[in-house]
Design a protein around this motif. Sequence first.
Motif, PDB file in Angstrom:
ATOM      1  N   ALA A   1      -5.432   6.524 -11.084  1.00 26.63           N
ATOM      2  CA  ALA A   1      -6.196   7.463 -11.307  1.00 26.63           C
ATOM      3  C   ALA A   1      -7.413   6.499 -11.428  1.00 26.63           C
ATOM      4  O   ALA A   1      -7.312   5.392 -12.012  1.00 26.63           O
ATOM      5  CB  ALA A   1      -6.084   7.755 -13.171  1.00 26.63           C
ATOM      6  N   GLY A   2      -8.368   6.711 -11.217  1.00 26.18           N
ATOM      7  CA  GLY A   2      -9.835   6.145 -11.166  1.00 26.18           C
ATOM      8  C   GLY A   2      -9.671   4.819  -9.926  1.00 26.18           C
ATOM      9  O   GLY A   2     -11.204   4.124 -10.188  1.00 26.18           O
ATOM     10  N   LYS A   3      -8.508   5.005  -9.191  1.00 31.48           N
ATOM     11  CA  LYS A   3      -8.986   4.087  -7.892  1.00 31.48           C
ATOM     12  C   LYS A   3      -9.006   4.669  -6.954  1.00 31.48           C
ATOM     13  O   LYS A   3      -8.894   5.379  -6.285  1.00 31.48           O
ATOM     14  CB  LYS A   3      -6.946   3.771  -7.762  1.00 31.48           C
ATOM     15  CG  LYS A   3      -6.645   2.732  -9.000  1.00 31.48           C
ATOM     16  CD  LYS A   3      -5.093   2.323  -9.682  1.00 31.48           C
ATOM     17  CE  LYS A   3      -4.908   1.746 -11.001  1.00 31.48           C
ATOM     18  NZ  LYS A   3      -3.238   0.749 -10.722  1.00 31.48           N
ATOM     19  N   ARG A   4      -9.167   3.571  -5.634  1.00 29.81           N
ATOM     20  CA  ARG A   4      -9.600   3.540  -4.797  1.00 29.81           C
ATOM     21  C   ARG A   4      -8.693   3.628  -3.952  1.00 29.81           C
ATOM     22  O   ARG A   4      -7.440   2.200  -3.352  1.00 29.81           O
ATOM     23  CB  ARG A   4     -10.752   2.833  -4.321  1.00 29.81           C
ATOM     24  CG  ARG A   4     -11.861   3.000  -4.375  1.00 29.81           C
ATOM     25  CD  ARG A   4     -13.035   1.951  -4.466  1.00 29.81           C
ATOM     26  NE  ARG A   4     -12.235   0.423  -4.964  1.00 29.81           N
ATOM     27  CZ  ARG A   4     -12.520  -0.678  -5.078  1.00 29.81           C
ATOM     28  NH1 ARG A   4     -14.248  -1.135  -4.242  1.00 29.81           N
ATOM     29  NH2 ARG A   4     -12.280  -1.897  -5.706  1.00 29.81           N
ATOM     30  N   PHE A   5      -7.802   4.679  -3.369  1.00 29.23           N
ATOM     31  CA  PHE A   5      -6.284   4.594  -2.105  1.00 29.23           C
ATOM     32  C   PHE A   5      -6.788   4.668  -0.797  1.00 29.23           C
ATOM     33  O   PHE A   5      -7.575   5.682  -0.170  1.00 29.23           O
ATOM     34  CB  PHE A   5      -5.666   5.884  -2.926  1.00 29.23           C
ATOM     35  CG  PHE A   5      -4.807   6.226  -1.946  1.00 29.23           C
ATOM     36  CD1 PHE A   5      -3.259   5.705  -2.343  1.00 29.23           C
ATOM     37  CD2 PHE A   5      -4.231   7.347  -1.046  1.00 29.23           C
ATOM     38  CE1 PHE A   5      -2.177   5.259  -1.446  1.00 29.23           C
ATOM     39  CE2 PHE A   5      -2.919   7.384  -0.976  1.00 29.23           C
ATOM     40  CZ  PHE A   5      -1.976   6.530  -0.514  1.00 29.23           C
ATOM     41  N   LEU A   6      -5.941   3.588  -0.065  1.00 34.86           N
ATOM     42  CA  LEU A   6      -5.809   3.361   1.714  1.00 34.86           C
ATOM     43  C   LEU A   6      -4.210   4.232   1.752  1.00 34.86           C
ATOM     44  O   LEU A   6      -3.227   3.422   1.483  1.00 34.86           O
ATOM     45  CB  LEU A   6      -6.193   2.103   1.720  1.00 34.86           C
ATOM     46  CG  LEU A   6      -5.819   2.044   3.321  1.00 34.86           C
ATOM     47  CD1 LEU A   6      -7.190   2.942   4.081  1.00 34.86           C
ATOM     48  CD2 LEU A   6      -6.018   0.187   3.316  1.00 34.86           C
ATOM     49  N   ASN A   7      -4.519   4.981   2.765  1.00 31.81           N
ATOM     50  CA  ASN A   7      -2.868   5.545   2.940  1.00 31.81           C
ATOM     51  C   ASN A   7      -3.542   5.279   4.700  1.00 31.81           C
ATOM     52  O   ASN A   7      -3.740   5.999   5.452  1.00 31.81           O
ATOM     53  CB  ASN A   7      -3.016   6.860   2.605  1.00 31.81           C
ATOM     54  CG  ASN A   7      -1.100   7.616   3.424  1.00 31.81           C
ATOM     55  OD1 ASN A   7      -0.489   6.816   3.610  1.00 31.81           O
ATOM     56  ND2 ASN A   7      -0.725   8.761   2.692  1.00 31.81           N
ATOM     57  N   LEU A   8      -2.201   4.065   5.066  1.00 36.28           N
ATOM     58  CA  LEU A   8      -2.249   3.770   6.721  1.00 36.28           C
ATOM     59  C   LEU A   8      -1.104   4.361   7.129  1.00 36.28           C
ATOM     60  O   LEU A   8      -0.059   4.400   6.558  1.00 36.28           O
ATOM     61  CB  LEU A   8      -1.822   2.437   6.828  1.00 36.28           C
ATOM     62  CG  LEU A   8      -3.526   1.640   5.624  1.00 36.28           C
ATOM     63  CD1 LEU A   8      -3.151   0.103   5.798  1.00 36.28           C
ATOM     64  CD2 LEU A   8      -4.468   2.102   6.696  1.00 36.28           C
ATOM     65  N   PHE A   9      -1.139   4.518   8.562  1.00 36.23           N
ATOM     66  CA  PHE A   9       0.063   5.433   9.117  1.00 36.23           C
ATOM     67  C   PHE A   9       0.326   7.188   8.135  1.00 36.23           C
ATOM     68  O   PHE A   9       1.388   6.760   7.476  1.00 36.23           O
ATOM     69  CB  PHE A   9       1.222   4.620   9.567  1.00 36.23           C
ATOM     70  CG  PHE A   9       1.435   3.253   9.979  1.00 36.23           C
ATOM     71  CD1 PHE A   9       1.192   3.206  11.508  1.00 36.23           C
ATOM     72  CD2 PHE A   9       1.017   2.151   9.251  1.00 36.23           C
ATOM     73  CE1 PHE A   9       0.553   2.038  11.586  1.00 36.23           C
ATOM     74  CE2 PHE A   9       1.199   1.004   9.748  1.00 36.23           C
ATOM     75  CZ  PHE A   9       0.742   1.384  12.107  1.00 36.23           C
ATOM     76  N   CYS A  10      -1.186   6.880   7.907  1.00 35.41           N
ATOM     77  CA  CYS A  10      -0.415   8.687   6.994  1.00 35.41           C
ATOM     78  C   CYS A  10       0.351   9.639   6.965  1.00 35.41           C
ATOM     79  O   CYS A  10       0.690   9.861   6.764  1.00 35.41           O
ATOM     80  CB  CYS A  10      -1.839   9.031   6.253  1.00 35.41           C
ATOM     81  SG  CYS A  10      -3.452  10.249   7.754  1.00 35.41           S
ATOM     82  N   TYR A  11       0.307   9.722   8.498  1.00 38.30           N
ATOM     83  CA  TYR A  11       0.987  10.894   9.462  1.00 38.30           C
ATOM     84  C   TYR A  11       0.514  12.124   8.526  1.00 38.30           C
ATOM     85  O   TYR A  11      -0.433  12.522   8.937  1.00 38.30           O
ATOM     86  CB  TYR A  11       2.410  10.764   8.439  1.00 38.30           C
ATOM     87  CG  TYR A  11       3.966  11.479   9.147  1.00 38.30           C
ATOM     88  CD1 TYR A  11       3.267  12.534  10.374  1.00 38.30           C
ATOM     89  CD2 TYR A  11       4.482  12.352   8.132  1.00 38.30           C
ATOM     90  CE1 TYR A  11       4.604  13.445  10.885  1.00 38.30           C
ATOM     91  CE2 TYR A  11       5.598  13.466   8.810  1.00 38.30           C
ATOM     92  CZ  TYR A  11       5.547  13.270   9.880  1.00 38.30           C
ATOM     93  OH  TYR A  11       6.442  14.694  10.556  1.00 38.30           O
ATOM     94  N   THR A  12       0.809  13.485   7.681  1.00 42.09           N
ATOM     95  CA  THR A  12       0.366  13.856   7.178  1.00 42.09           C
ATOM     96  C   THR A  12      -0.131  13.924   6.357  1.00 42.09           C
ATOM     97  O   THR A  12      -1.270  15.182   5.111  1.00 42.09           O
ATOM     98  CB  THR A  12       1.562  15.757   7.470  1.00 42.09           C
ATOM     99  OG1 THR A  12       2.370  15.392   6.488  1.00 42.09           O
ATOM    100  CG2 THR A  12       1.946  16.176   8.563  1.00 42.09           C
TER     101      THR A  12
END
Length: 756
Positions: free
Chosen positions: A595-606
Amino acid sequence: MSDRFELFLTCPKGLEGLLIEEAVGLGLEDAREHTSAVRGMATMETAYRLCLWSRLANRVLLVLKRFPMKDAEDLYHGVLDVEWQDHMLADGTLAVEFSGHGSGIDNTHFGALKVKDAIVDKLRTPQGDRPSIDKLNPDLRIHLRLDRGEAILSLDLSGHSLHQRGYRLQQGAAPLKENLAAAILIRSGWPRIAAEGGALADPMCGVGTFLVEAGMIAADMAPNLRREQWGFTAWLGHVPALWKKLHEEAVERAAAGLAKPPLWIRGYEADPRLIQPGRNNVERAGLSEWIKIYQGEVATFEPRPDQNQKGLVICNPPYGERLGDEASLLYLYQNLGERLRQACLNWEAAVFTGAPDLGKRMGIRSHKQYSFWNGALPCKLLLIKVLPDQFVTGERRTPEQRQAEREQAAYDQTPNEPQERKFNKNGNPIKPTPAPAPVVEQPRLSEGGQMFANRLQKNLKAMSKWVKREGIDCYRVYDADMPEYAMAIDLYHDWVHVQEYAAPKSIDPEKASARMFDALAAIPQALNVDKSRVVVKRRERQSGTKQYERQAAQGKFNEVSEGGVKLLVNLTDYLDTGLFLDHRPMRMRIQKEAAGKRFLNLFCYTATASVHAAKGGARSTTSVDLSKTYLDWARRNLSLNGFSDKNRLEQGDVMAWLESSRDEYDLIFIDPPTFSNSKRMEGIFDVQRDQVQLIDLAMARLAPGGVLYFSNNFRKFQLEENLAERYAVEEISAQTIDPDFARNTKIHRAWKITAR
């Protein structure tokens, strides 16, 4: 030349016995059987008749000479002694085939060259005319077979192989040769059934080879009636008047046969791409009035010419070319068995298979089996009488019950006696009420299959409350709980995804295969799913990015639910499905903390974790992966949940992307592959070797107070100890294992990393 000639008829391996019966029936005398051939004596009329009417031979070879041979010189002079001017013109064309070895000839090309040289030298004229080579359509095709020091020199009367009838210009992926199809039909009793006016149906007809060969047999059509070019066409020994007489007789027989009321011959094919090619083949054979081809699945196959007519069901199910295919075919054979029992009572059936063990899984016994070869593949022809006492069901019947069933089946096969007609009060005839269709039981599971079904049902019941509480409909229900049944079984809503683990070399392959079939037979019953919704794959040790490579191209996506979000999975096209079920707890954790955060997904796949972050109220999500295919999939996952805005997708090498990025993120998730050597990235990524650089680069992008979650599935992975000197590192693996992976707690490892 003599009035009688020695002939060699060649054929596919395993057809010799049938061919000798056919050849004798067509006039061959003193017939003897050889490997892949039949030998005998015949007049020229019989030789022509064999060319025209043999449904089983590949070639009809007329022996010109036999002679002893010690070396290449003997070969040359033996061929040179033949009066070649009686057989071809000096400026004609020639092709030579040589088989066998010994007597100093160990290379068939060299042997053919010596034969060609002798013929050319014999026919060379003072003016320089000489025969030339034409391998495709020569005037004369010569065979020389070397057999234990004896050379057998022959003229090929056939030209192109006789199995090439001319109607099949279009074919499927693995077609049967026409003469093998004819042999299977003959062994299956089709000539007898056709003579009695019976029907024929092929529920997996491909491009219609069985159908056309059956139609030609039933209509008394010579299989090579439409052939225009023969091996004897330009032969100087050819007798055109004799050939014309035989050909005209065959034309008359075909006309008479086609003038009869056509038999009911039908084909059904699941692949829509094969329907028109099959119909085109039927039309070229001149049998459009006799044969019809429709699109249809085996599971719905139901031949119904009329209620009383019976006949032959014949098919050649696929054998399976890739690892795991054979297991997937179990359901195809089961469906075939079910349709035979339910829709073809009192018919005969013939199943030609390269996987006879699967034939045993149809739930119906074969009363005869014949061995054949389809090229180099050994195959079996299973002949079946579709009668209740041949069914393998859950009910054990007494001998008296079986006898009663046999008597009932015999009664059903006899013509009905005329019945007194009844009329209603308006004077209209009352139609008799049809007898109810027989109840056909499912084949009973083997002892091992029943044990496996019990385990599945137990697991399913144990997880039911947890599944309902968590709001998920995709989870693992079995993971090699019993070592002898080495597979993982996952439920995806109303689909089942089965991954068969390759058995160790210490396990007998036949036993491993039998156990796999037992398990697959149990799955639909135990999990209450249709067999068409079970997808089977074989999982072996992978290297590089092989697990992400495309396995098929069906392009079918299914929607599943998890923690309030919808996700797309593809169960057929890749080894993995687009959703790693074991990472579910991590995705749920991310949803709760986003909630309210900046999210980074590395090697995110799908980008399934990004969907969960967006669901949890993330201010923004950024998902990075090298694959455009998976980023397109990720885009669809986000869109499916209404999260297209503020959710960025970046294509690129993660390491290079991190080095160039200057943005900050409050929550980062990294689930890297064990190893990657994609052509689109610089160098090679190795998670054990490159973990420190990867985590350092990611931590440089982490905002103050932020959290990085790092996980991977490499069983031998060890987190570098010096990372704990710079960051606060907490292993949370045990907290990220849900009940469906409780038996496999080493499925992955996970850490929570924050700044000190």
